[in-house]
Design a protein around this motif. Structure first.
Motif, PDB file in Angstrom:
ATOM      1  N   ASP A 256      -6.075 -56.753  11.449  1.00 11.80           N
ATOM      2  CA  ASP A 256      -4.652 -56.615  11.809  1.00 11.80           C
ATOM      3  C   ASP A 256      -4.287 -55.156  12.056  1.00 11.80           C
ATOM      4  OD1 ASP A 256      -3.597 -59.251  11.839  1.00 11.80           O
ATOM      5  OD2 ASP A 256      -3.752 -59.328   9.655  1.00 11.80           O
ATOM      6  N   ASP A 257      -4.788 -54.267  11.178  1.00 10.65           N
ATOM      7  CA  ASP A 257      -4.512 -52.837  11.338  1.00 10.65           C
ATOM      8  C   ASP A 257      -5.018 -52.333  12.681  1.00 10.65           C
ATOM      9  OD1 ASP A 257      -3.412 -52.636   8.773  1.00 10.65           O
ATOM     10  OD2 ASP A 257      -5.348 -52.155   7.853  1.00 10.65           O
TER      11      ASP A 257
ATOM     12  N   HIS B 197      -3.012 -53.821  15.594  1.00  9.80           N
ATOM     13  CA  HIS B 197      -1.680 -53.193  15.650  1.00  9.80           C
ATOM     14  C   HIS B 197      -1.773 -51.797  16.259  1.00  9.80           C
ATOM     15  CE1 HIS B 197       2.436 -52.254  14.509  1.00  9.80           C
ATOM     16  NE2 HIS B 197       1.994 -51.111  13.974  1.00  9.80           N
TER      17      HIS B 197
ATOM     18  N   LEU C 154      -9.510 -45.431  12.156  1.00 10.21           N
ATOM     19  CA  LEU C 154      -8.924 -46.096  10.995  1.00 10.21           C
ATOM     20  C   LEU C 154      -9.919 -46.170   9.835  1.00 10.21           C
ATOM     21  CD1 LEU C 154      -6.935 -48.985  12.724  1.00 10.21           C
ATOM     22  CD2 LEU C 154      -5.976 -47.038  11.463  1.00 10.21           C
TER      23      LEU C 154
ATOM     24  N   LYS D  62      -8.791 -44.797   6.284  1.00 13.98           N
ATOM     25  CA  LYS D  62      -8.503 -45.751   5.209  1.00 13.98           C
ATOM     26  C   LYS D  62      -9.737 -46.305   4.504  1.00 13.98           C
ATOM     27  CE  LYS D  62      -5.215 -48.696   6.086  1.00 13.98           C
ATOM     28  NZ  LYS D  62      -4.381 -49.765   6.687  1.00 13.98           N
TER      29      LYS D  62
ATOM     30  N   THR E  51      -9.299 -51.250   5.685  1.00 12.42           N
ATOM     31  CA  THR E  51      -8.892 -51.409   7.081  1.00 12.42           C
ATOM     32  C   THR E  51      -9.054 -52.873   7.463  1.00 12.42           C
ATOM     33  OG1 THR E  51      -9.593 -49.159   7.669  1.00 12.42           O
ATOM     34  CG2 THR E  51      -9.337 -50.734   9.466  1.00 12.42           C
TER      35      THR E  51
END
Length: 210
Positions: A30-31, A34, A18, A22, A27
């Motif tokens: 939560d990302d 998830h 991630l 991102k 980032t």
């Protein structure tokens, strides 16, 4: 590897992916939670913050690079030109996926991780690359009149500069525009430019065929 270790490794790999996609700033925890299919509460049982995850991700990156390069250097059955090309390719392949945005994030928002990565590049060049260049010199495959320390510093400086967004932003837009090529190509061309000039004709021919 224990179940906890497996889970930690999965979290680190997911977070790193991630961060690559991102950037660090964009980032969120939560990302990451998830993407892992777990709650933040569970995630925090393994890592107390996003910055801890970033540090762990880059620590794992450094360990992977070190393991790969050491395996190449310790292999007695690989000729020097192929060792040189392979070890440089390992570094390039691991660093090339890191986009400029993430490097900018590291420098501005995680300076301790940035400095640690830069220090690793210098130390790795000194500890491993100097050893490799000296090996080539002892075999008569690197020009004997070259200063090994200077060769090592040129390599480390080139890698650091290519990674540093501020360094690249200091050049005219026309030059920056020409640099908008895949990161892997940038590293590959930089390596070719620097190191085709340090080998004897015999080694250069083998390097080209490696």
């Amino acid at each position: 590897m224990t179940q906890k270790s497996n889970q930690e490794a999965k979290i680190i790999d997911t977070a790193y992916k991630l961060f690559l996609e991102k950037g660090y700033r964009h980032t969120t925890v939560d990302d990451i939670a998830h993407a892992l299919g777990m709650s933040k509460k569970t995630l925090y049982k393994f890592f107390s913050s996003k910055s801890d995850l970033l540090s762990a991700a880059f620590e794992k990156l450094k360990l992977r690079i070190t393991a790969k390069v050491e395996a190449i250097l310790d292999n007695r059955y690989i000729a020097f030109p192929l060792k040189l090309k392979s070890s440089l390719a390992v570094v390039a392949n691991y660093l090339a996926p890191i986009n400029p945005e993430l490097f900018e994030d590291l420098r501005e928002h995680a300076p301790e991780v940035w400095e640690d990565l830069m220090e690793y590049i210098n130390e790795s060049a000194f500890m491993r690359f100097q050893r490799l260049i000296q090996e080539g010199r002892d075999q008569g495959l690197v020009k004997s009149n070259l200063n090994v320390g200077l060769v090592v510093m040129l390599y480390a400086s080139a890698v650091r500069s290519l990674l540093d967004p501020k360094f690249r932003s200091g050049f005219p837009e026309s030059i920056q525009k020409n640099m908008r090529i895949p990161a892997a190509d940038i590293f590959d061309q930089a390596i070719t430019i620097i190191y085709n000039g340090i080998m004897t004709e015999e080694a250069r021919a083998e390097f080209e065929n490696a």
